[in-house]
Design an enzyme around this catalytic site. Structure first.
Site, PDB file in Angstrom:
ATOM      1  N   ASN A  40      35.504 -36.526  83.767  1.00 37.33           N
ATOM      2  CA  ASN A  40      36.734 -35.859  83.345  1.00 37.33           C
ATOM      3  C   ASN A  40      37.245 -35.049  84.533  1.00 37.33           C
ATOM      4  O   ASN A  40      36.711 -33.994  84.833  1.00 37.33           O
ATOM      5  CB  ASN A  40      36.422 -34.945  82.141  1.00 37.33           C
ATOM      6  CG  ASN A  40      37.611 -34.091  81.747  1.00 37.33           C
ATOM      7  OD1 ASN A  40      38.742 -34.338  82.177  1.00 37.33           O
ATOM      8  ND2 ASN A  40      37.354 -33.078  80.931  1.00 37.33           N
ATOM      9  N   TRP A  41      38.260 -35.588  85.180  1.00 41.03           N
ATOM     10  CA  TRP A  41      38.762 -34.931  86.406  1.00 41.03           C
ATOM     11  C   TRP A  41      39.643 -33.726  86.104  1.00 41.03           C
ATOM     12  O   TRP A  41      40.047 -33.005  87.020  1.00 41.03           O
ATOM     13  CB  TRP A  41      39.549 -35.939  87.257  1.00 41.03           C
ATOM     14  CG  TRP A  41      38.747 -37.094  87.776  1.00 41.03           C
ATOM     15  CD1 TRP A  41      37.412 -37.356  87.540  1.00 41.03           C
ATOM     16  CD2 TRP A  41      39.212 -38.151  88.613  1.00 41.03           C
ATOM     17  NE1 TRP A  41      37.046 -38.511  88.173  1.00 41.03           N
ATOM     18  CE2 TRP A  41      38.132 -39.015  88.848  1.00 41.03           C
ATOM     19  CE3 TRP A  41      40.450 -38.456  89.185  1.00 41.03           C
ATOM     20  CZ2 TRP A  41      38.236 -40.164  89.635  1.00 41.03           C
ATOM     21  CZ3 TRP A  41      40.574 -39.607  89.962  1.00 41.03           C
ATOM     22  CH2 TRP A  41      39.465 -40.437  90.185  1.00 41.03           C
ATOM     23  N   LYS A  42      40.002 -33.546  84.848  1.00 45.69           N
ATOM     24  CA  LYS A  42      40.880 -32.432  84.435  1.00 45.69           C
ATOM     25  C   LYS A  42      42.158 -32.422  85.292  1.00 45.69           C
ATOM     26  O   LYS A  42      42.630 -33.490  85.676  1.00 45.69           O
ATOM     27  CB  LYS A  42      40.121 -31.103  84.512  1.00 45.69           C
ATOM     28  CG  LYS A  42      38.771 -31.170  83.809  1.00 45.69           C
ATOM     29  CD  LYS A  42      38.141 -29.825  83.615  1.00 45.69           C
ATOM     30  CE  LYS A  42      36.764 -30.009  83.023  1.00 45.69           C
ATOM     31  NZ  LYS A  42      36.159 -28.767  82.587  1.00 45.69           N
ATOM     32  N   HIS A  91      39.034 -31.915  73.673  1.00 46.39           N
ATOM     33  CA  HIS A  91      38.228 -31.177  74.654  1.00 46.39           C
ATOM     34  C   HIS A  91      38.363 -29.677  74.361  1.00 46.39           C
ATOM     35  O   HIS A  91      39.423 -29.220  73.930  1.00 46.39           O
ATOM     36  CB  HIS A  91      38.717 -31.502  76.073  1.00 46.39           C
ATOM     37  CG  HIS A  91      37.811 -30.967  77.131  1.00 46.39           C
ATOM     38  ND1 HIS A  91      37.854 -29.655  77.534  1.00 46.39           N
ATOM     39  CD2 HIS A  91      36.815 -31.544  77.843  1.00 46.39           C
ATOM     40  CE1 HIS A  91      36.925 -29.455  78.453  1.00 46.39           C
ATOM     41  NE2 HIS A  91      36.271 -30.590  78.658  1.00 46.39           N
ATOM     42  N   GLU A 140      38.919 -27.259  76.173  1.00 48.35           N
ATOM     43  CA  GLU A 140      40.058 -26.618  76.854  1.00 48.35           C
ATOM     44  C   GLU A 140      41.354 -26.887  76.083  1.00 48.35           C
ATOM     45  O   GLU A 140      42.244 -26.038  76.022  1.00 48.35           O
ATOM     46  CB  GLU A 140      40.139 -27.110  78.310  1.00 48.35           C
ATOM     47  CG  GLU A 140      39.009 -26.508  79.147  1.00 48.35           C
ATOM     48  CD  GLU A 140      38.534 -27.351  80.302  1.00 48.35           C
ATOM     49  OE1 GLU A 140      39.238 -28.287  80.717  1.00 48.35           O
ATOM     50  OE2 GLU A 140      37.425 -27.062  80.802  1.00 48.35           O
ATOM     51  N   GLU A 145      29.718 -30.817  73.745  1.00 44.52           N
ATOM     52  CA  GLU A 145      29.921 -29.966  74.914  1.00 44.52           C
ATOM     53  C   GLU A 145      29.897 -28.501  74.492  1.00 44.52           C
ATOM     54  O   GLU A 145      30.931 -27.966  74.044  1.00 44.52           O
ATOM     55  CB  GLU A 145      31.276 -30.276  75.554  1.00 44.52           C
ATOM     56  CG  GLU A 145      31.411 -31.698  76.032  1.00 44.52           C
ATOM     57  CD  GLU A 145      32.399 -31.802  77.175  1.00 44.52           C
ATOM     58  OE1 GLU A 145      32.008 -32.254  78.252  1.00 44.52           O
ATOM     59  OE2 GLU A 145      33.564 -31.391  76.996  1.00 44.52           O
ATOM     60  N   GLY A 170      31.606 -25.797  82.920  1.00 50.52           N
ATOM     61  CA  GLY A 170      32.106 -25.196  84.152  1.00 50.52           C
ATOM     62  C   GLY A 170      31.449 -23.863  84.498  1.00 50.52           C
ATOM     63  O   GLY A 170      31.915 -23.142  85.375  1.00 50.52           O
ATOM     64  N   SER A 184      28.103 -28.731  82.593  1.00 56.24           N
ATOM     65  CA  SER A 184      27.360 -28.479  83.841  1.00 56.24           C
ATOM     66  C   SER A 184      26.263 -29.507  84.110  1.00 56.24           C
ATOM     67  O   SER A 184      25.179 -29.168  84.595  1.00 56.24           O
ATOM     68  CB  SER A 184      26.790 -27.053  83.857  1.00 56.24           C
ATOM     69  OG  SER A 184      27.844 -26.108  83.828  1.00 56.24           O
ATOM     70  N   GLY A 216      32.364 -32.952  84.242  1.00 55.98           N
ATOM     71  CA  GLY A 216      33.552 -32.296  84.795  1.00 55.98           C
ATOM     72  C   GLY A 216      33.413 -32.122  86.297  1.00 55.98           C
ATOM     73  O   GLY A 216      33.632 -33.048  87.088  1.00 55.98           O
ATOM     74  N   GLY A 217      32.994 -30.936  86.716  1.00 53.17           N
ATOM     75  CA  GLY A 217      32.935 -30.592  88.143  1.00 53.17           C
ATOM     76  C   GLY A 217      32.230 -31.619  89.013  1.00 53.17           C
ATOM     77  O   GLY A 217      32.729 -31.978  90.094  1.00 53.17           O
TER      78      GLY A 217
HETATM   79  C1  PEP Z   1      33.900 -30.911  80.814  1.00 52.00           C
HETATM   80  O1  PEP Z   1      34.844 -30.153  80.959  1.00 52.00           O
HETATM   81  O2  PEP Z   1      34.030 -31.891  80.063  1.00 52.00           O
HETATM   82  C2  PEP Z   1      32.666 -30.611  81.512  1.00 52.00           C
HETATM   83  C3  PEP Z   1      31.570 -31.079  81.023  1.00 52.00           C
HETATM   84  O3  PEP Z   1      32.759 -29.831  82.653  1.00 52.00           O
HETATM   85  P1  PEP Z   1      31.570 -29.416  83.649  1.00 52.00           P
HETATM   86  O4  PEP Z   1      30.727 -30.646  83.873  1.00 52.00           O
HETATM   87  O5  PEP Z   1      32.234 -28.940  84.870  1.00 52.00           O
HETATM   88  O6  PEP Z   1      30.783 -28.346  82.943  1.00 52.00           O
END
Ligand code: PEP
Length: 256
Positions: free
Chosen positions: A14-16, A100, A102, A172, A178, A218, A239-240
């Site tokens: 997920n590149w957001k 999600h 967010e 999640e 994040g 994470s 994500g990251g």
């Molecule tokens: C996400 O936003 O779906 C996510 C899992 O982010 P991160 O891996 O950065 O925690």
């Protein structure tokens, strides 16, 4: 992986709101070098809408799949700034991330909205990746089970057994997204087993055993193998660590 499972793992990036078309091109070219032929894991890239076409063109003739990060539930109309299932399908998206945390937190998405989007996605032959997860406050006040159950039931309400089995759920925990704080593999497994039980109650055991449940929050190369080795964890939503080719490739490899 340490546990043999009948479900194929799925790892989605997920590149957001990151990556211009030029950045996306570099990232996909680097990922392709290692993962173009990957058949053991469903590898899905979810760039922002503006890079979907470029990424779509770059991954034709590979085993890598494309996903969007959101969509509207209506087919068309006066919804400024939104895109429909058909529009993302046209770019060869096979997946769409829905609900999600967010989107729930910053854009007011409720289970009812996520449910409408999930139904619209399935109707358009897209596989929804439906996100659920509790906040730190909800966990610490002993409401994790209730919150996650309510989100799963509400977001997937009214789906046929077949649609349920084909959907992907991403657990999640909001406190792990994040933040660098990962749920321990035992904490994550406990919630994944709970989600599978909810699906069994909503449909039956066969459906519950078919549905793929990803962990997100994470995930990094250093913790992916342990998480993905748990019996009810079928890969991850990243994500990251999906913004950099090396770490994403290592996480995908951890799911094999
Ligand atoms: C996400 O936003 O779906 C996510 C899992 O982010 P991160 O891996 O950065 O925690």
């Amino acid at each position: 992986m340490t546990v043999s499972k009948s479900r194929k793992p799925i790892v989605a990036g997920n590149w957001k709101m990151n990556k211009t078309v030029a950045d996306a091109t570099d990232l996909v070219n680097a990922i392709k070098r290692d993962l173009a032929g990957c058949k053991e894991v469903d590898v899905v890239l979810c760039p922002p809408f503006t890079a979907l076409k470029a990424v779509s063109d770059l991954i034709t003739e590979t085993h890598i799949d494309l996903g969007a990060q959101n969509m509207h539930w209506e087919k068309n109309g006066a919804f400024t700034g939104e895109v429909s299932a058909e529009m993302i399908r046209e770019l060869y998206c096979h997946y769409v991330i829905l609900g999600h945390s967010e989107r729930r937190a910053y854009f007011g998405e409720t289970d009812e909205i996520v449910n409408k989007k999930t139904k619209a996605a399935l109707e358009a032959n897209l596989t929804p990746i439906v996100c659920v997860g509790e906040t730190l406050d909800e966990r610490e006040s002993g409401r994790m089970t209730e919150v996650v159950q309510t989100q799963v039931r509400g977001s997937l309400k009214g789906l046929s057994a077949r649609d349920l089995a084909e959907s992907v759920i991403a657990y999640e925990p909001v406190w792990a997204i994040g933040t660098g704080k990962t749920a321990s593999s035992e904490q994550a497994q406990e919630v994944h087993a709970l989600i599978r039980k909810v699906i069994e109650d909503m449909a039956d055991e066969a459906v519950a055993q078919s549905v793929r449940i990803q962990y997100g929050g994470s995930v990094k190369p250093g913790n992916a193998a342990e998480l993905f080795g748990m019996p009810d964890i079928d890969g991850g939503l990243i994500g990251g660590a999906a913004l950099e080719a090396r770490s994403f490739i290592e996480i995908v490899r951890a799911a094999i």
